[in-house]
Design an enzyme around this catalytic site. Structure first.
Site, PDB file in Angstrom:
ATOM      1  N   ASP A   1       0.816  -1.216   0.000  1.00  0.00           N
ATOM      2  CA  ASP A   1       0.000   0.000   0.000  1.00  0.00           C
ATOM      3  C   ASP A   1       0.850   1.267   0.000  1.00  0.00           C
ATOM      4  OD1 ASP A   1       0.896  -0.414   2.622  1.00  0.00           O
ATOM      5  OD2 ASP A   1      -1.067  -1.078   3.330  1.00  0.00           O
TER       6      ASP A   1
ATOM      7  N   HIS B   1      -7.173  -5.969   9.752  1.00  0.00           N
ATOM      8  CA  HIS B   1      -6.915  -5.618   8.342  1.00  0.00           C
ATOM      9  C   HIS B   1      -5.589  -6.211   7.856  1.00  0.00           C
ATOM     10  CE1 HIS B   1      -4.766  -1.477   9.249  1.00  0.00           C
ATOM     11  NE2 HIS B   1      -3.915  -2.477   9.300  1.00  0.00           N
TER      12      HIS B   1
ATOM     13  N   ASN C   1      -7.482  -4.362  14.041  1.00  0.00           N
ATOM     14  CA  ASN C   1      -8.862  -4.626  13.601  1.00  0.00           C
ATOM     15  C   ASN C   1      -8.930  -5.757  12.560  1.00  0.00           C
ATOM     16  OD1 ASN C   1      -7.829  -3.444  11.315  1.00  0.00           O
ATOM     17  ND2 ASN C   1      -9.263  -1.712  11.250  1.00  0.00           N
TER      18      ASN C   1
ATOM     19  N   GLU D   1      -9.575  -2.696   5.128  1.00  0.00           N
ATOM     20  CA  GLU D   1     -10.227  -2.544   6.427  1.00  0.00           C
ATOM     21  C   GLU D   1     -11.415  -3.502   6.535  1.00  0.00           C
ATOM     22  OE1 GLU D   1      -8.556  -1.012   8.426  1.00  0.00           O
ATOM     23  OE2 GLU D   1      -8.203   1.106   8.019  1.00  0.00           O
TER      24      GLU D   1
END
Ligand code: PGA
Length: 268
Positions: free
Chosen positions: A67, A139, A137, A144
């Site tokens: 990313d 990801h 979380n 996400e």
């Protein structure tokens, strides 16, 4: 999934570096998928050490990062290009023309940029080994929770939790980008091997959801249950919420015996 529990983050880093080293030794033109964040920093330090000792040359490596922030200048110290240069690229013999990040500036169409990144990965022959961290979380990359499990490289809006988790990396007067380009979940799943590293107590719940939860877009990393060659390298703290730790340790012992007898097996 192969789940290997190590005493601490240093052991996790050494194990991951050994995987990367094997790939580079075994394949003529290896394609590495790289990650940023706190977790892989030690891995990159290990690789730099191996390189300096003459045990790992990156001359034939092509790399694709997971990313990059949207509309960030490559030379900005907060860009993931800068992170990769500071932690790996500038310290090894990789040809930086063969290092790619999914960039997209203000004037570019993120959809076209996403497609072009996917195309580049294909043209390079696909990713042999993808390094991953995991968000608290669940990801992977910046996919996400609720990301499509079949997503491809695209622009994503970061969740408040991710922004808060990453705010430690920005000073008060620095603008923290809220959007990023990220490989999609299907892009990651296309890699021949995925190597996910997780360390520390704050990852324990995400690790548990990934390994023993339902496969769900609510925990994007859980899709790795469907990957043929997913290797999960975790320290004791990240493993602390797993019920079956002794089974994973037992299975790892059996695998090591097999490796001793038949050699360390990959099919890159
Ligand atoms: P971290 O991030 O290594 O900085 O904890 C991991 C991730 O968000 O993938």
């Amino acid at each position: 999934m192969q789940i290997i529990i190590y005493d601490d983050s240093q052991e996790v880093a050494i194990a991951a570096a050994t995987w990367v080293q094997s790939l580079i030794k075994e394949k003529e033109n290896p394609v590495l998928g790289l990650a940023t964040g706190s977790t892989p920093i030690r891995l990159y330090q290990e690789l730099v050490t191996m390189h300096k000792a003459g045990n790992c040359s990156f001359t034939n490596v092509t790399s694709f990062n997971l990313d990059e922030y949207h509309s960030i200048n490559e030379s900005d110290p907060q860009s993931y290009r800068s992170f990769m240069k500071a932690n790996l690229f500038d310290h090894v013999d990789i040809n930086q023309d063969n290092t790619f990040l999914p960039t997209c500036n203000q004037d570019q169409n993120p959809r076209e940029q996403g497609l072009s990144y996917e195309k580049k990965i294909k043209q390079a022959g696909g990713i042999d080994l993808q390094i991953l961290g995991i968000g608290a979380n669940g990801h992977i990359g910046f996919n996400e929770p609720t990301s499509s499990l079949t997503s491809r490289t695209r622009i994503k809006t970061l969740t408040q939790q991710t922004l808060t988790d990453n705010s430690r990396l920005f000073s008060e007067n620095e603008l923290q980008p809220a959007m990023a380009m990220t490989m999609g979940i299907a892009t990651i799943m296309d890699a021949r091997y995925v190597l996910l590293m997780a360390t520390g107590k704050n990852k324990a719940q995400a690790v548990k959801d990934m390994i023993t939860g339902a496969v769900s877009a609510n925990c994007p990393a859980s899709i790795l249950q469907m990957h043929e060659n997913a290797v999960i390298l975790i320290d004791k703290e990240a493993a602390s919420m797993l019920n079956d730790q002794s089974y994973y340790q037992w299975a790892d012992k059996q695998n090591r015996k097999l490796n001793d007898e038949f050699g360390f097996y990959h099919n890159f």
